[in-house]
Write a protein that holds these residues in place. Structure first.
Motif, short mmCIF file in Angstrom:
data_model
loop_
_atom_site.label_atom_id
_atom_site.label_comp_id
_atom_site.label_asym_id
_atom_site.label_seq_id
_atom_site.Cartn_x
_atom_site.Cartn_y
_atom_site.Cartn_z
N TYR A 172 0.83 -1.20 0.00
CA TYR A 172 0.00 0.00 0.00
C TYR A 172 0.87 1.25 0.00
CZ TYR A 172 -3.32 -3.49 1.47
OH TYR A 172 -4.09 -4.62 1.52
N LEU A 173 0.41 2.26 -0.74
CA LEU A 173 1.05 3.56 -0.74
C LEU A 173 0.02 4.56 -0.22
CD1 LEU A 173 3.92 3.29 -1.93
CD2 LEU A 173 2.35 1.81 -3.19
N TYR A 174 0.44 5.40 0.72
CA TYR A 174 -0.50 6.28 1.40
C TYR A 174 -0.13 7.74 1.19
CZ TYR A 174 -1.19 2.05 4.30
OH TYR A 174 -1.43 0.77 4.76
N TRP A 175 -1.14 8.58 1.28
CA TRP A 175 -0.94 10.02 1.43
C TRP A 175 -1.64 10.48 2.69
CZ3 TRP A 175 2.59 12.78 -0.95
CH2 TRP A 175 3.03 12.39 -2.23
N TYR A 176 -0.86 11.11 3.58
CA TYR A 176 -1.40 11.67 4.81
C TYR A 176 -1.27 13.19 4.76
CZ TYR A 176 -1.49 7.19 7.32
OH TYR A 176 -1.77 5.91 7.74
N LYS A 177 -2.17 13.87 5.47
CA LYS A 177 -2.14 15.33 5.57
C LYS A 177 -1.97 15.71 7.03
CE LYS A 177 -5.10 19.38 4.67
NZ LYS A 177 -6.44 19.83 4.21
N GLN A 178 -1.10 16.67 7.29
CA GLN A 178 -0.93 17.16 8.64
C GLN A 178 -1.11 18.67 8.66
OE1 GLN A 178 3.02 16.99 10.40
NE2 GLN A 178 2.16 16.67 12.43
N GLU A 179 -2.13 19.12 9.38
CA GLU A 179 -2.35 20.56 9.55
C GLU A 179 -1.58 21.02 10.78
OE1 GLU A 179 -6.57 21.04 9.43
OE2 GLU A 179 -6.61 20.75 7.26
N PRO A 180 -1.30 22.32 10.86
CA PRO A 180 -0.46 22.82 11.97
C PRO A 180 -0.98 22.40 13.34
CG PRO A 180 -0.83 24.54 10.35
CD PRO A 180 -1.69 23.39 9.93
N GLY A 181 -0.08 21.87 14.15
CA GLY A 181 -0.42 21.50 15.52
C GLY A 181 -1.28 20.26 15.65
N ALA A 182 -1.46 19.53 14.57
CA ALA A 182 -2.34 18.36 14.61
C ALA A 182 -1.58 17.10 14.23
CB ALA A 182 -3.52 18.56 13.66
N GLY A 183 -2.22 15.96 14.45
CA GLY A 183 -1.65 14.70 14.02
C GLY A 183 -1.85 14.48 12.54
N LEU A 184 -1.49 13.32 12.06
CA LEU A 184 -1.64 13.01 10.65
C LEU A 184 -3.02 12.42 10.39
CD1 LEU A 184 1.50 13.08 11.05
CD2 LEU A 184 1.61 11.50 9.13
N GLN A 185 -3.56 12.81 9.24
CA GLN A 185 -4.86 12.31 8.83
C GLN A 185 -4.70 11.62 7.49
OE1 GLN A 185 -7.39 15.71 8.64
NE2 GLN A 185 -9.21 14.53 9.08
#
Lengths: 113, 111
Positions: free
Chosen positions: B31-44
């Motif tokens: 599996y290949l993933y893309w995660y997004k991290q907004e400032p001060g938050a964990g990864l989504q």
């Protein structure tokens, strides 16, 4: 569901002090992990657990201990804090099935002086 | 060992498309993933693709996978200021807990 929770959000330690970062999940996930995030280095796996009573080392385990006495909790212990452990720490959990995604906590920002 | 590489910064204008690229080394990754991290938050998790797929589309997101070159890309159509974040490429296998992450690409969206 609260998802994955971490406490504290921020912590400052002096070199040589010990402390425990708490992580809990309420999704009944078998798999839990601890990562550290450093600028320009992505996330590096410290320790992980595939179920209660079972833990193993990740990529950067030195200076850290973990235990998994319950499915819900996966604390990370810093035995004798060092400035090199200044980082943001993320806990994650997943069901463990093929392709299953990880759910991340909000992180703990640790500074070691 | 396994490695995931991605550029550190990308700047686009609002309304344009963003393309974030990633290369990985472990050809056995399932599996290949893309995660997004907004400032001060964990990864989504944003999206993921099975290694036997070439493309996956999910609303404004398009993931392209070139297995031969071990190259993964994430295209965000009609980029908005709310898309400003760090985007992590990752490769992994069963369970997800041994996922290898790239260093993250910081996307700046100019109004």
């Amino acid at each position: 569901n609260a998802g994955v929770t971490q406490t504290p959000k921020f912590q400052v330690l002096k070199t040589g002090q010990s402390m425990t970062l708490q992580c809990a999940q309420d999704m009944n996930h078998e798999y839990m992990s601890w990562y550290r995030q450093d600028p320009g280095m992505g996330l590096r796996l410290i320790h992980y657990s595939v179920g209660a009573g079972i833990t193993d080392q990740g990529e950067v385990p030195n200076g850290y201990n973990v235990s998994r006495s319950t499915t819900e909790d996966f604390p990370l212990r810093l035995l004798s804090a060092a400035p090199s452990q200044t980082s943001v720490y993320f806990c994650a959990s997943s069901r463990g099935g093929a392709g299953d995604t990880q759910y991340f906590g909000p992180g703990t920002r640790l500074t070691v002086l | 060992g396994e490695d995931v590489e991605q550029s550190l910064f990308l700047s686009v204008r609002e309304g344009d498309s963003s393309v974030i690229n990633c290369t990985y080394t472990d050809s056995s990754s399932t599996y290949l993933y893309w995660y997004k991290q907004e400032p001060g938050a964990g990864l989504q998790l944003l999206t993921y693709i099975f290694s036997n797929m070439d493309m996956k589309q999910d609303q404004r997101l398009t993931v392209l996978l070139n297995k031969k070159d071990k190259h993964l890309s994430l295209r965000i159509a009609d980029t908005q200021t709310g898309d400003s974040a760090i985007y992590f490429c990752a490769e992994g296998n069963t369970g997800g807990f041994k996922t290898i992450f790239g260093a993250g690409t910081r996307l700046f969206v100019k109004a």
